[in-house]
Each structure stands twice: as structure tokens, then as C-alpha cells.
Design a protein around this motif. Structure first.
Motif, PDB file in Angstrom:
ATOM      1  N   THR A   5      -3.060  -5.309   6.453  1.00  0.00           N
ATOM      2  CA  THR A   5      -2.068  -4.643   5.605  1.00  0.00           C
ATOM      3  C   THR A   5      -0.684  -5.243   5.817  1.00  0.00           C
ATOM      4  OG1 THR A   5      -3.367  -2.593   5.736  1.00  0.00           O
ATOM      5  CG2 THR A   5      -1.099  -2.412   4.956  1.00  0.00           C
ATOM      6  N   VAL A   6      -0.309  -5.475   7.061  1.00  0.00           N
ATOM      7  CA  VAL A   6       0.989  -6.102   7.341  1.00  0.00           C
ATOM      8  C   VAL A   6       1.054  -7.490   6.719  1.00  0.00           C
ATOM      9  CG1 VAL A   6       2.439  -7.045   9.173  1.00  0.00           C
ATOM     10  CG2 VAL A   6       1.420  -4.777   9.443  1.00  0.00           C
ATOM     11  N   SER A   7      -0.028  -8.243   6.839  1.00  0.00           N
ATOM     12  CA  SER A   7      -0.059  -9.586   6.255  1.00  0.00           C
ATOM     13  C   SER A   7       0.141  -9.532   4.742  1.00  0.00           C
ATOM     14  CB  SER A   7      -1.390 -10.261   6.586  1.00  0.00           C
ATOM     15  OG  SER A   7      -1.473 -11.528   5.974  1.00  0.00           O
ATOM     16  N   TYR A   8      -0.533  -8.596   4.108  1.00  0.00           N
ATOM     17  CA  TYR A   8      -0.411  -8.461   2.651  1.00  0.00           C
ATOM     18  C   TYR A   8       1.004  -8.038   2.248  1.00  0.00           C
ATOM     19  CZ  TYR A   8      -1.129  -6.606  -2.064  1.00  0.00           C
ATOM     20  OH  TYR A   8      -1.024  -6.343  -3.403  1.00  0.00           O
ATOM     21  N   LEU A   9       1.579  -7.107   2.985  1.00  0.00           N
ATOM     22  CA  LEU A   9       2.900  -6.582   2.633  1.00  0.00           C
ATOM     23  C   LEU A   9       4.014  -7.610   2.843  1.00  0.00           C
ATOM     24  CD1 LEU A   9       2.640  -2.976   4.122  1.00  0.00           C
ATOM     25  CD2 LEU A   9       2.496  -3.639   1.718  1.00  0.00           C
TER      26      LEU A   9
END
Length: 386
Positions: free
Chosen positions: A260-264
Motif C-alpha cells: 500500500t505504501v509503495s502504491y501511494l
């Protein structure tokens, strides 16, 4: 003088050892090569089963099925710490293998009998040798929701064999079942070959861990323990399973956080990176704290199972109640913060959400574990909440 209910833990290190780091590296590389998300999703289409090439490599080639088995029974003679490390990686990848049900729960049940005087010592040892080598997959035949302190006996011993139904059982495509049953002289534990059992699949939310109803109708069985030894063995297996399930849940939650952090940090909206919005930063910070707290609880449970049996029930109850809910929260955040793509079949977030929700009722619900924890430490009486 009245002794306290709980005397407190000893000092246990949560630092990962070199052996654990080595195991993690090997398992992570294997899963990266052999367990892509699209391969896991294919399980829902019946494209593969849990006993494929991946399981053979884990169990036989790497010898991980025998981590908890003593060396004298053909195992690695390792312990819950190393096993928890493996489960973290398997949880991260949602690997469709019977490691938890066979190499942890069923194996721990039999290992508990080794110092005792089982009814058939050679059968116990031979079964452990076969399981440690990866040749045999085991399953403890209890409902998947059974908490460590509340095993139920729905099977009965009769003159012509074992009779009764057990549902739902995880890992019901095993080669041999460990069946707790009530015999003529009380509780007992039997080894039952798959050919003696009729397994009917049960629809499961998480199809990477299939469930089934087991029916025994005059099943021929070998008794391996009776009375208190059988009860203690079943409880030991379930306690170890519940404690190390927490490691699987931590691995899953960490994957959800990382992805999720990578996507955001890449997704842009309204002219800026989505992860740059303060509200999103706060949500990710809160989730990071929750995941790291859960990791500490899971590692402490594994350490207590390895080195402090007296504290293990407390450590397991804490880990089981905390890690279960963190895994669900992390999976929900992963789906929601990925936006529209997070709702699609092609994105692997749904695989983690299904596993997290299914695990939340496995081996005791969080409410059940908290009730048990209160009873152990003497805060509130354990009234048997489920």
C-alpha cells in the motif's frame, strides 16, 4: 498461602538469530520464484492444489516440514522461532501449502507424546519420521475454530472402529489424520489413514486453505495415546498452532502495509502523489505502528513456546487476539487505499483479505483469546466466551 494464578514471564530475546535470517532468506526466494500472486489466485479456479511442487520443495528439499521434529525422529530439531519465521513468509505470499496444519499443529501434537508413554510409541515415531521427510501430510481432526483450551470430542470409539463427524477441518486432504475421540476409558488420540475417512469439501472464504467435513463410520485406527496424555497432546498442538498462526498473520499484514505504501508513493491524484496527503500519511503511520506491535507480540509468542512454557499460554493469547485483528485491518486498508484496482480480481489484495478474515476465526476468535487471557492472569473469570 495462596499462589498467584500467573507468576510472570522470563526475559526472552525478540532479536532474530542468524539461523532465522537464513531460513527467511531461503523461503522468501523460493516463494518469489514459485508462488506468484497469479498462481495463488489460480487455486480458486481449481488450477492447483496445496500439495504441488511448492510443498514438495518446502517439505522435502528444504526439510522445513521437520523443523519442530526432534533429530531422533528424523527432524531438524529446531523450534517455534524458526517455524514462525517460515510462517511469516508463507503468510506474506498466501502460500497454498499445508505447513500450519501439518508441520505445526499435527506435528506438535505428536511431538508432545514423545516424552510420554504412548500406546504405540513406534507408530508415533514412524509417523513423525514420515512427516519430517515430507512424505506424509498430517492433520489434527478438530474443527478449525477450536481454541487451544477447548478441544471437543465429536468422535466415539466403538467395537468396530471410530464413528462420528468433524467439521470443518482444515487440511482435510492429508494422508493421515490425528483423531481425538472418546474411547471406552475416556479421551484418546488415534491415527487414521485417509482411506478410512470420507471427506466432503466445505465452501471456504479462503480457498488456499481448504476445509472439509470428515465422516468416520467404523474407521480402523491405531491408538497412540489415552487419557491425560492424549488431552495434553491435543492442547499442545492447538496452542502451538494458535501462537504461530500469529506469525502468519503478521507476514500478511506486513505485505499489505508495504504494497500500500509503495502504491501511494506512485499514484497521483489532484496533481500530487496520493501518499502526500496528510490524512493518508496518518493512516499509514497508524497501520505501521499496529503491524510492528503485532510483530512483537507474534515473536514473543514464538519465543515463549520455545523457551518459556509457563508463559506460553499468556503470550499466545495476546498474540492471537492482537495479530488477528491487525491482519484484517491491514488487508482492508490495502483494498481501500488501492482504490478501484484494489477491488479487482487481478490485484492480489483480495487474496490477503480472504486469508485474514478466514484466519480471524481459526484456532479461537480474538474475543475467545482475550477471555482466556483474563482468566489466566486473574483479571476476570474465563466464562467460556467463543
Amino acid at each position: 498461602m495462596t499462589l498467584p494464578v500467573y507468576s510472570g514471564p522470563v526475559r526472552l530475546s525478540l532479536v532474530e538469530s542468524e539461523d532465522e535470517e537464513s531460513v527467511r532468506t531461503v523461503v522468501r526466494k523460493l516463494l518469489a520464484d514459485r508462488c506468484a500472486s497469479e498462481d495463488v489466485a489460480a487455486v480458486y479456479d481449481g488450477a492447483q492444489g496445496p500439495h504441488g511442487a511448492l510443498w514438495r520443495t518446502l517439505a522435502a528439499d528444504l526439510g522445513l516440514a521437520g523443523l519442530l521434529v526432534p533429530e531422533e525422529a528424523g527432524g531438524a530439531g529446531a523450534g517455534p522461532r524458526e517455524t514462525g519465521t517460515v510462517l511469516e513468509e508463507l503468510g506474506s505470499a498466501v502460500a497454498p501449502v499445508p505447513f500450519l496444519t501439518s508441520a505445526v499443529i499435527a506435528t506438535s501434537t505428536l511431538v508432545r507424546l514423545m516424552p510420554e508413554q504412548p500406546a504405540d510409541r513406534s507408530a508415533v515415531r514412524d509417523t513423525l519420521v514420515a512427516a519430517a521427510s515430507g512424505e506424509l501430510v498430517l492433520t489434527l481432526a478438530v474443527p478449525w475454530s477450536t481454541a487451544p483450551d477447548s478441544p471437543a470430542y465429536t468422535v466415539r470409539e466403538k467395537p468396530d472402529g471410530l464413528h462420528g463427524d468433524v467439521t470443518p477441518v482444515a487440511g482435510a486432504d492429508a494422508g493421515t489424520f490425528l483423531v481425538p475421540a472418546l474411547g471406552t476409558d475416556g479421551p484418546g488420540l488415534w491415527l487414521v489413514d485417509r482411506a478410512e475417512v470420507r471427506a466432503t469439501p466445505v465452501t471456504a472464504l479462503d480457498m488456499t486453505r481448504p476445509l472439509a467435513t470428515l465422516r468416520l463410520d467404523g474407521a480402523r485406527a491405531r491408538p497412540v495415546a489415552r487419557g491425560r496424555a492424549a488431552e495434553d497432546a491435543v492442547r499442545a498442538g492447538l496452542l502451538t498452532g494458535a501462537g504461530l498462526l500469529a506469525s502468519e498473520q503478521v507476514g500478511l499484514a506486513h505485505w499489505c502495509l508495504t504494497e500500500t505504501v509503495s502504491y501511494l508513493t506512485e499514484r497521483r491524484q489532484f496533481g500530487r502523489v496520493v501518499g502526500g496527503f496528510q490524512a493518508i500519511k496518518h493512516r499509514m503511520a497508524d497501520l505501521h505502528i499496529a503491524v510492528e506491535s503485532a510483530r512483537a507480540a507474534a515473536r514473543y509468542a514464538a519465543a515463549a513456546l520455545a523457551d518459556d512454557p509457563g508463559d506460553a499460554p499468556v503470550a499466545v493469547a495476546v498474540a492471537a487476539s492482537v495479530c488477528s485483528e491487525v491482519a484484517v485491518s491491514a488487508a482492508e486498508e490495502c483494498v481501500q487505499l488501492h482504490g478501484g484496482i484494489g477491488m479487482t480480481w487481478e490485484h492480489p489484495a483480495h487474496l490477503r483479505l480472504k486469508r485474514a478474515v478466514a484466519d480471524q476465526v481459526a484456532l479461537g476468535t480474538p474475543v475467545r483469546h482475550r477471555a482466556r487471557l483474563g482468566g489466566i492472569v486473574g483479571i476476570v473469570p474465563d466464562k467460556g466466551c467463543r
